[in-house]
Design a protein around this motif. Structure first.
Motif, mmCIF file in Angstrom:
data_model
loop_
_atom_site.group_PDB
_atom_site.id
_atom_site.type_symbol
_atom_site.label_atom_id
_atom_site.label_comp_id
_atom_site.label_asym_id
_atom_site.label_seq_id
_atom_site.Cartn_x
_atom_site.Cartn_y
_atom_site.Cartn_z
ATOM 1 N N ASN A 239 -42.599 -32.307 -30.751
ATOM 2 C CA ASN A 239 -43.598 -33.374 -30.750
ATOM 3 C C ASN A 239 -43.199 -34.424 -31.778
ATOM 4 O OD1 ASN A 239 -45.134 -32.066 -28.828
ATOM 5 N ND2 ASN A 239 -46.496 -31.107 -30.321
ATOM 6 N N ALA A 240 -43.444 -35.688 -31.467
ATOM 7 C CA ALA A 240 -43.086 -36.766 -32.389
ATOM 8 C C ALA A 240 -44.268 -37.706 -32.568
ATOM 9 C CB ALA A 240 -41.876 -37.540 -31.876
ATOM 10 N N THR A 241 -44.421 -38.192 -33.811
ATOM 11 C CA THR A 241 -45.503 -39.121 -34.151
ATOM 12 C C THR A 241 -44.930 -40.265 -34.971
ATOM 13 O OG1 THR A 241 -47.048 -37.256 -34.242
ATOM 14 C CG2 THR A 241 -47.772 -39.336 -35.210
ATOM 15 N N LEU A 242 -45.187 -41.501 -34.543
ATOM 16 C CA LEU A 242 -44.693 -42.692 -35.236
ATOM 17 C C LEU A 242 -45.811 -43.280 -36.081
ATOM 18 C CD1 LEU A 242 -42.417 -45.458 -33.803
ATOM 19 C CD2 LEU A 242 -44.477 -46.109 -35.028
ATOM 20 N N ARG A 243 -45.460 -43.689 -37.292
ATOM 21 C CA ARG A 243 -46.402 -44.369 -38.179
ATOM 22 C C ARG A 243 -45.767 -45.678 -38.652
ATOM 23 N NH1 ARG A 243 -49.352 -41.767 -35.970
ATOM 24 N NH2 ARG A 243 -50.696 -40.064 -36.672
ATOM 25 N N ALA A 244 -46.491 -46.769 -38.454
ATOM 26 C CA ALA A 244 -46.005 -48.093 -38.818
ATOM 27 C C ALA A 244 -47.179 -48.919 -39.320
ATOM 28 C CB ALA A 244 -45.348 -48.772 -37.607
ATOM 29 N N PRO A 245 -46.911 -50.039 -40.020
ATOM 30 C CA PRO A 245 -48.019 -50.919 -40.422
ATOM 31 C C PRO A 245 -48.831 -51.352 -39.212
ATOM 32 C CG PRO A 245 -45.994 -51.534 -41.549
ATOM 33 C CD PRO A 245 -45.600 -50.509 -40.525
ATOM 34 N N ALA A 246 -50.139 -51.426 -39.374
ATOM 35 C CA ALA A 246 -51.018 -51.761 -38.254
ATOM 36 C C ALA A 246 -50.856 -53.209 -37.816
ATOM 37 C CB ALA A 246 -52.473 -51.487 -38.623
ATOM 38 N N VAL A 247 -50.449 -54.086 -38.729
ATOM 39 C CA VAL A 247 -50.282 -55.512 -38.423
ATOM 40 C C VAL A 247 -48.853 -55.910 -38.792
ATOM 41 C CG1 VAL A 247 -51.072 -57.850 -38.884
ATOM 42 C CG2 VAL A 247 -52.720 -55.955 -38.858
ATOM 43 N N LEU A 248 -48.163 -56.535 -37.842
ATOM 44 C CA LEU A 248 -46.782 -56.963 -38.042
ATOM 45 C C LEU A 248 -46.639 -58.417 -37.616
ATOM 46 C CD1 LEU A 248 -45.063 -53.799 -36.522
ATOM 47 C CD2 LEU A 248 -45.112 -54.413 -38.939
ATOM 48 N N ARG A 249 -45.761 -59.136 -38.280
ATOM 49 C CA ARG A 249 -45.537 -60.547 -37.956
ATOM 50 C C ARG A 249 -44.303 -60.698 -37.079
ATOM 51 N NH1 ARG A 249 -45.603 -64.212 -43.186
ATOM 52 N NH2 ARG A 249 -45.431 -65.766 -41.498
ATOM 53 N N ARG A 250 -44.311 -61.728 -36.265
ATOM 54 C CA ARG A 250 -43.144 -62.021 -35.433
ATOM 55 C C ARG A 250 -41.922 -62.270 -36.316
ATOM 56 N NH1 ARG A 250 -44.593 -66.314 -30.785
ATOM 57 N NH2 ARG A 250 -44.960 -67.633 -32.608
ATOM 58 N N GLY A 251 -40.810 -61.675 -35.962
ATOM 59 C CA GLY A 251 -39.585 -61.840 -36.726
ATOM 60 C C GLY A 251 -39.512 -60.991 -37.978
ATOM 61 N N THR A 255 -40.567 -51.138 -42.199
ATOM 62 C CA THR A 255 -40.193 -49.735 -42.316
ATOM 63 C C THR A 255 -41.235 -48.886 -41.608
ATOM 64 O OG1 THR A 255 -39.090 -50.106 -44.432
ATOM 65 C CG2 THR A 255 -39.726 -47.843 -43.922
ATOM 66 N N TYR A 256 -40.779 -47.906 -40.867
ATOM 67 C CA TYR A 256 -41.696 -46.990 -40.195
ATOM 68 C C TYR A 256 -41.136 -45.575 -40.289
ATOM 69 C CZ TYR A 256 -38.432 -47.018 -36.219
ATOM 70 O OH TYR A 256 -37.321 -46.900 -35.416
ATOM 71 N N THR A 257 -41.963 -44.613 -40.011
ATOM 72 C CA THR A 257 -41.538 -43.216 -40.039
ATOM 73 C C THR A 257 -41.833 -42.559 -38.700
ATOM 74 O OG1 THR A 257 -43.657 -42.401 -40.880
ATOM 75 C CG2 THR A 257 -41.987 -43.027 -42.525
ATOM 76 N N VAL A 258 -41.008 -41.593 -38.367
ATOM 77 C CA VAL A 258 -41.249 -40.758 -37.194
ATOM 78 C C VAL A 258 -41.174 -39.305 -37.647
ATOM 79 C CG1 VAL A 258 -40.464 -40.050 -34.911
ATOM 80 C CG2 VAL A 258 -40.298 -42.453 -35.589
ATOM 81 N N ARG A 259 -42.267 -38.615 -37.487
ATOM 82 C CA ARG A 259 -42.307 -37.188 -37.819
ATOM 83 C C ARG A 259 -42.100 -36.386 -36.540
ATOM 84 N NH1 ARG A 259 -46.489 -33.496 -41.339
ATOM 85 N NH2 ARG A 259 -46.215 -31.575 -40.166
ATOM 86 N N VAL A 304 -39.493 -32.567 -39.521
ATOM 87 C CA VAL A 304 -38.604 -33.470 -40.239
ATOM 88 C C VAL A 304 -39.117 -34.884 -40.032
ATOM 89 C CG1 VAL A 304 -37.009 -33.686 -38.291
ATOM 90 C CG2 VAL A 304 -36.204 -34.190 -40.594
ATOM 91 N N THR A 305 -39.031 -35.706 -41.058
ATOM 92 C CA THR A 305 -39.518 -37.081 -40.976
ATOM 93 C C THR A 305 -38.352 -38.042 -41.154
ATOM 94 O OG1 THR A 305 -41.703 -36.506 -41.797
ATOM 95 C CG2 THR A 305 -41.056 -38.809 -41.982
ATOM 96 N N PHE A 306 -38.169 -38.929 -40.196
ATOM 97 C CA PHE A 306 -37.147 -39.962 -40.267
ATOM 98 C C PHE A 306 -37.787 -41.251 -40.767
ATOM 99 C CE2 PHE A 306 -35.781 -37.353 -36.519
ATOM 100 C CZ PHE A 306 -34.727 -36.725 -37.164
ATOM 101 N N THR A 307 -37.216 -41.844 -41.795
ATOM 102 C CA THR A 307 -37.668 -43.132 -42.309
ATOM 103 C C THR A 307 -36.684 -44.186 -41.824
ATOM 104 O OG1 THR A 307 -38.605 -42.065 -44.258
ATOM 105 C CG2 THR A 307 -38.261 -44.446 -44.375
ATOM 106 N N LEU A 308 -37.148 -45.126 -41.012
ATOM 107 C CA LEU A 308 -36.261 -46.025 -40.276
ATOM 108 C C LEU A 308 -36.720 -47.473 -40.419
ATOM 109 C CD1 LEU A 308 -36.105 -43.765 -37.100
ATOM 110 C CD2 LEU A 308 -34.356 -43.925 -38.885
ATOM 111 N N GLN A 309 -35.852 -48.369 -39.964
ATOM 112 C CA GLN A 309 -36.122 -49.806 -40.033
ATOM 113 C C GLN A 309 -36.253 -50.385 -38.624
ATOM 114 O OE1 GLN A 309 -36.480 -51.556 -43.009
ATOM 115 N NE2 GLN A 309 -36.367 -49.536 -43.972
#
Length: 350
Positions: A239-251, A255-259, A304-309
């Motif tokens: 199972n995988a769960t993504l966490r990212a900022p709730a508000v993002l700007r164009r361009g 950073t986000y994580t996937v557990r 395991v948690t991946f911290t990605l861009q």
């Protein structure tokens, strides 16, 4: 018999002289002072014992936490990778022909994430058992210029898009979609383009209407594929769960994580490290990347948690969107984040 008064007096004096002395009561001030001192000493001893007990528990607890393995291992980083081959359901043997007499119209499916069926036409026969649709249906439509229903000429423009996994013919289970692809062909110099509406597919004796939104405009014929099935991907037992900022700007880069959780008792290998792609809805917003993982696997009931861009495209329409993330393991199995909600909801601003 008479006892002389003198004898009684002598005995009494002797008894009083030989009896042990009686302790006298201390004065009231001395009594109060002694009681206060005694109670203070008792409270001090009780407090000291409690502090020692708490300190012992704290030390013992710290030792337990220190020696307990962390349930989640954090890793970070990625490098470019080639698009992977995803394992899919094996082709099936042909079965009895599917009945189409109870199918009035085809569906137009729009792909909403990086996984699932591709955008295109789908027909779902109402068979109660596995069946097969084979061959190439004939396409016809109403000529927009003349108003006449006529066959649409086959163009023979070449093979279909190879980015979609297809198995021919379409051997499907009840409720599963049989697919067909129609591709209009542009006119060469000197040819007269035609436009068609109210498109219809004919398979044997049955006619299947296409959605009214499907038209062919300014074409010189069209290619129609054989019936095919888009086989589902094979998914890893993760199972995988993504966490990212709730508000993002164009361009914006973010950073986000996937557990990734291994929900079973057996270990799952991460060798070689998985490759992944990030998307918004069904559109990839970056190239495939290989996670620079340090762990060779995920232990049973561990994670395991991946911290990605990631980066939001500068031309995306502002408003609500969903981030979609899919990885493919070294075994070729797919791992999808938040499949139940078709991705992770975010708001994109200017």
């Amino acid at each position: 018999m008479r006892i002389a008064p003198k004898t009684i007096e002598s005995d009494l004096r002797e008894a009083l002289h030989t009896s042990p002395p009686v302790d006298a009561w201390p004065d009231p001030v001395t009594r109060v002072t002694a009681g206060v001192t005694r109670r203070r000493r008792q409270r001090f001893l009780a407090a000291t014992a409690s502090a020692a007990l708490v300190a012992g528990v704290a030390v013992a607890g710290t030792g337990l936490i220190t020696h307990r393995p962390a349930p989640t291992t954090a890793v970070a980083g990625a490098e470019p990778a080639a698009a992977p081959q995803v394992l899919r359901r094996s082709p099936r043997e042909d079965r009895q022909a599917c009945r189409l007499d109870d199918v009035d119209s085809a569906q137009w499916i729009v792909r909403s994430a990086l996984w699932g069926l591709s955008t295109g036409l789908a027909v779902r026969p109402h068979n109660s058992e596995r069946c097969t649709l084979s061959g190439v249906p004939q396409l016809s439509g109403v000529n927009a210029a003349t108003g006449a229903l006529e066959p649409v000429a086959a163009a023979g423009a070449g093979p279909l898009d190879s980015s979609v996994a297809r198995q021919f013919p379409a051997t499907i289970d009840p409720g599963e979609a049989a697919r067909v692809e129609i591709r209009g062909v542009k006119c060469a110099a000197g040819q007269t383009p035609r436009s068609y509406r109210d498109l219809v597919l004919t398979a044997g004796a049955e006619k299947i209407s296409l959605p009214a939104s499907r038209r062919l405009d300014g074409v010189c014929g069209a290619d129609v594929s054989q019936w095919f099935v888009e086989p589902p991907m094979l998914y890893a037992a993760l199972n995988a769960t993504l966490r990212a900022p709730a508000v993002l700007r164009r361009g914006e880069e973010f950073t986000y994580t996937v557990r990734v959780d291994n929900v079973y008792a057996r270990d799952y290998s991460l060798s070689p490290c998985p490759v992944y792609v990030l998307g918004i809805e069904a559109t990839e917003i970056g190239s495939w990347q290989r996670v620079d993982c340090t762990a060779s696997g995920i232990d049973g009931h561990d994670s395991v948690t991946f911290t990605l861009q990631g980066r939001i495209p500068p031309d995306i329409e502002p408003g609500p969107h969903k981030l979609s993330w899919m990885a493919v393991t070294g075994a070729g199995e797919a791992v999808v984040a938040d499949m139940g909600t078709s991705g992770t909801a975010v708001i994109v601003t200017r």
